[in-house]
Design an enzyme around this catalytic site. Structure first.
Site, mmCIF file in Angstrom:
data_model
loop_
_atom_site.group_PDB
_atom_site.id
_atom_site.type_symbol
_atom_site.label_atom_id
_atom_site.label_comp_id
_atom_site.label_asym_id
_atom_site.label_seq_id
_atom_site.Cartn_x
_atom_site.Cartn_y
_atom_site.Cartn_z
ATOM 1 N N ASP A 243 -22.878 5.710 -8.580
ATOM 2 C CA ASP A 243 -21.586 5.809 -7.912
ATOM 3 C C ASP A 243 -20.993 7.180 -8.228
ATOM 4 O OD1 ASP A 243 -19.210 4.769 -6.590
ATOM 5 O OD2 ASP A 243 -19.916 2.800 -7.245
ATOM 6 N N ASP B 273 -17.726 7.221 -3.491
ATOM 7 C CA ASP B 273 -16.479 6.474 -3.446
ATOM 8 C C ASP B 273 -15.425 7.194 -2.605
ATOM 9 O OD1 ASP B 273 -15.051 4.165 -4.748
ATOM 10 O OD2 ASP B 273 -13.713 5.764 -5.413
ATOM 11 N N GLU C 217 -18.637 5.912 1.205
ATOM 12 C CA GLU C 217 -17.751 4.767 1.363
ATOM 13 C C GLU C 217 -16.393 5.284 1.763
ATOM 14 O OE1 GLU C 217 -14.886 1.617 -0.638
ATOM 15 O OE2 GLU C 217 -15.005 3.765 -0.953
ATOM 16 N N HIS D 59 -17.961 -5.357 -4.645
ATOM 17 C CA HIS D 59 -17.077 -5.597 -5.790
ATOM 18 C C HIS D 59 -15.588 -5.487 -5.450
ATOM 19 C CE1 HIS D 59 -17.223 -1.331 -5.315
ATOM 20 N NE2 HIS D 59 -16.230 -1.175 -6.175
ATOM 21 N N ASP D 60 -15.252 -5.135 -4.205
ATOM 22 C CA ASP D 60 -13.841 -4.956 -3.833
ATOM 23 C C ASP D 60 -13.291 -6.085 -2.966
ATOM 24 O OD1 ASP D 60 -13.508 -2.524 -5.101
ATOM 25 O OD2 ASP D 60 -14.129 -1.377 -3.328
HETATM 26 O O1 ISL Z 1 -9.991 -2.912 -2.218
HETATM 27 C C1 ISL Z 1 -9.311 -2.118 -1.602
HETATM 28 C C2 ISL Z 1 -7.855 -2.139 -1.639
HETATM 29 O O2 ISL Z 1 -7.386 -3.358 -1.187
HETATM 30 C C3 ISL Z 1 -9.964 -1.116 -0.808
HETATM 31 O O3 ISL Z 1 -9.093 -0.452 0.014
HETATM 32 C C4 ISL Z 1 -10.589 -0.149 -1.787
HETATM 33 O O4 ISL Z 1 -9.618 0.438 -2.549
HETATM 34 C C5 ISL Z 1 -11.317 0.919 -1.041
HETATM 35 O O5 ISL Z 1 -12.379 0.285 -0.419
HETATM 36 C C6 ISL Z 1 -11.819 1.984 -1.992
HETATM 37 O O6 ISL Z 1 -12.577 1.417 -3.000
HETATM 38 C C7 ISL Z 1 -13.191 2.248 -3.931
HETATM 39 O O7 ISL Z 1 -12.282 3.113 -4.574
HETATM 40 C C8 ISL Z 1 -11.313 2.530 -5.442
HETATM 41 C C9 ISL Z 1 -11.890 1.488 -6.388
HETATM 42 O O8 ISL Z 1 -10.852 0.741 -6.959
HETATM 43 C C10 ISL Z 1 -12.853 0.561 -5.684
HETATM 44 O O9 ISL Z 1 -13.432 -0.314 -6.626
HETATM 45 C C11 ISL Z 1 -13.862 1.418 -5.010
HETATM 46 O O10 ISL Z 1 -14.913 0.698 -4.421
HETATM 47 C C12 ISL Z 1 -10.746 3.663 -6.239
HETATM 48 O O11 ISL Z 1 -11.781 4.385 -6.849
#
Ligand code: ISL
Ligand code: CA
Length: 549
Positions: free
Chosen positions: A100, A201, A256, A329-330
């Protein structure tokens, strides 16, 4: 058929959330030696590429997505030697490893930020985005993803810094060429170690709109899409990273990002763009999110989900590529969200697996989905760990929402649903660890676990294994055309994948009731199904694949 064959289109990704995967030393936190113990398990499943959520040193405000040192391993997870052993173990088994890359922001405890905040003339000041306030308040009305202003006041220099996520995740200033040089250098550091690529990310957010004007949008999603994402220099920056580093290695990259719509998708991944290989768009993950986001859900139907698949297929054409996934994971567990995690848990988990493995795009499986893990149901806010859930708990209950209502929302939509420990067997904590895990295990581990799945030849695990085997080397499924034959239907998803030599028809019943169906053409021979017996109707959550040559 015009397409560009690539190894990363033909393989299958498995995402590991290291904190919750397997704890080797009983401190309650999953770790790298724990992953190494399970590599044979992953090989048996049949996946090719392992994506690790962040394992770098981090204060863990956002579980590793706030990095304080990009060139080391968090001691909780192990050492650099452990990492090297992991990489070797993966490569020895003919698999690949992607890491990541979180470079929209760092931790506020990264030394660059610690220097940056010291004084306005510190050489690191411009590594981040600092602004003066306006009328005793922040520079503009931007809100952070995790609630509250996206600007944090810092007393030391009496200015605000931008953080699109938590206050401990200050955004980098990508306009500064020194920042970019440092980032490309750390990318090179990992690639030189021999890893096989990166998941990047929130890469859609790195270029800011420098006017920093107020957002005119009411819905947070619109602000993300039109104000935060796809900024004016995003493609220039990604292309520069490609030219300077990425293009020198045989690797894969997945970007992403919220706000990457089908209209702009090809700019990131068109095969002649010199940017990224594929994207994780989030359109289907944001389905049902109302103006207030995740904890403000609105109803939606299967037709909307289907349209997202069609729109992306059309948008990518022969030139672009996406990854296909239904959870990570989100968000929440796919069987709880798109299936029926009670009566038809096994059937619907298999149906969803069929969908993921037969769409055009590189499939990505999130840990635990291969055994049908479900959302958890905590009975106290104290059980939650996710910063997003805890922040919104504060914000929404202060606004008058009851504890019960919030708890219900968190159990339904919160990120901790996918972060409970992996369920390995029926032992204490599902075999994840013997001590107290960092987050409570889902009590259904005695029913749902890997050991049980491996002992049952009809398990979800073996269904995944069969699908993966079936997909591998199958050019029609990997590269073939796609057509939705059921656009307007709200419970059936029927589609075709075809090439010059073959045609597959996939039938999926997204409901608890048997369904009649009709097909215009003879679909050929039935080759795979999640039911032992198939008849004229589709049984609840039945999935079928027909093949015609
Ligand atoms: O889960 C979300 C908010 O409700 C998504 O918008 C998420 O923040 C977005 O997909 C970005 O995610 C990534 O960056 C974030 C981190 O918290 C997430 O785990 C990651 O996948 C900040 O680094
Ligand atoms: Ca551990």
């Amino acid at each position: 058929m015009v397409f560009y064959p690539k190894w990363w289109k033909e393989q299958v990704i498995y995402q590991i959330y290291p904190r919750s995967f397997n704890d080797s030393n009983n401190d309650g936190i999953g770790d790298i030696p724990g992953i190494i113990e399970k590599l044979d398990y992953l090989k048996e499943l049949g996946v090719d590429i392992i994506w690790l959520s962040p394992i770098y040193p981090s204060p863990n405000d956002d579980n590793g997505y706030d990095i304080s040192n990009y060139r080391d391993i968090h001691p909780e997870f192990g050492t650099m030697q452990d990492f090297d052993r992991l990489l070797g173990g993966i490569h020895n088994r003919g698999m690949k490893l992607i890491m990541d890359l979180v470079v929209n922001h760092s931790s506020d405890e990264h030394q660059w930020f610690e220097k940056s905040r010291q004084s306005t003339d510190n050489p690191y000041r411009d590594f981040y985005i600092w602004k003066k306030g306006q009328n005793d308040g922040p520079p503009n009305n931007w809100q952070s993803f995790f609630g509250g202003s996206a600007w944090q006041y810092d007393e030391q220099t009496a200015e605000y810094y931008l953080h699109l996520f938590t206050t401990k995740q200050p955004d980098f200033n990508w306009e500064n060429p020194q920042v970019r040089a440092e980032i490309y250098d750390l990318v090179k550091f990992w690639l030189d170690k021999g890893i096989d690529g990166f998941r990047m990310d929130v890469i859609s957010l790195i270029s800011k709109r420098l006017e920093f004007e107020d957002t005119p949008h009411k819905a947070f999603g619109d602000t993300v899409q039109y104000v935060y994402s796809n900024g004016p220099r995003v493609h220039e920056f990604i292309h520069e990273m490609y030219e300077k580093v990425l293009s020198h290695y045989d690797i894969m990259t997945i970007g992403e990002g919220p706000g990457i719509s089908p209209e702009v998708g090809l700019k990131y991944v068109g095969h002649d763009r010199g940017e990224l290989n594929m994207i994780f768009h989030l359109d289907h993950m944001f389905l049902g999110f109302g103006p207030g986001g995740r904890f403000d859900q609105e109803p939606y139907g299967l037709t909307e989900l289907k349209k997202i698949f069609s729109d992306w297929y059309e948008a990518m054409g022969p030139s672009g590529w996406i990854s296909i996934f239904l959870d990570n994971h989100d968000f929440v567990r796919m069987v709880s969200r798109f299936g029926n995690d009670q009566e038809y848990r096994v059937e619907s988990a298999k149906l969803l697996a069929t969908l993921v493995m037969t769409m055009r795009g590189t499939p990505c499986i999130y840990q635990g989905s291969e055994i049908g893990m479900t959302n958890v149901n905590y009975d106290s806010i104290d059980d939650f760990r996710d910063v997003e859930t805890l922040n919104f708990h504060k914000i929404l209950t202060q606004k008058g929402m009851s504890q019960e209502t919030f708890l219900e929302l968190a159990n339904k939509n919160g990120r901790d649903n996918v972060r409970t420990p992996m369920q390995w067997d029926e032992q204490v904590n599902g075999g994840f660890c013997d001590s107290t895990p960092w987050i409570k295990v889902n009590p259904n581990f005695s029913q749902i676990n890997v050991k049980k799945a491996l002992a049952d030849k009809n398990s979800i695990f073996y269904f995944y294994q069969k699908l993966l085997e079936f997909r591998k080397g199958n050019d029609t499924l990997i590269y073939g055309h796609y057509e939705d034959l059921s656009e307007a239907h709200d419970t059936l998803f029927i589609y075709k994948r075809w090439s010059e030599t073959k045609c597959y028809t996939i039938l999926l019943n997204f409901s608890d009731l048997p369904q009649d169906y009709s097909l215009e053409d003879d679909p050929g021979k039935l080759i795979l199904s999640n039911y032992m017996e198939n008849n004229g109707q589709l049984a609840p959550w039945e999935a079928r694949i027909y093949e015609k040559s």
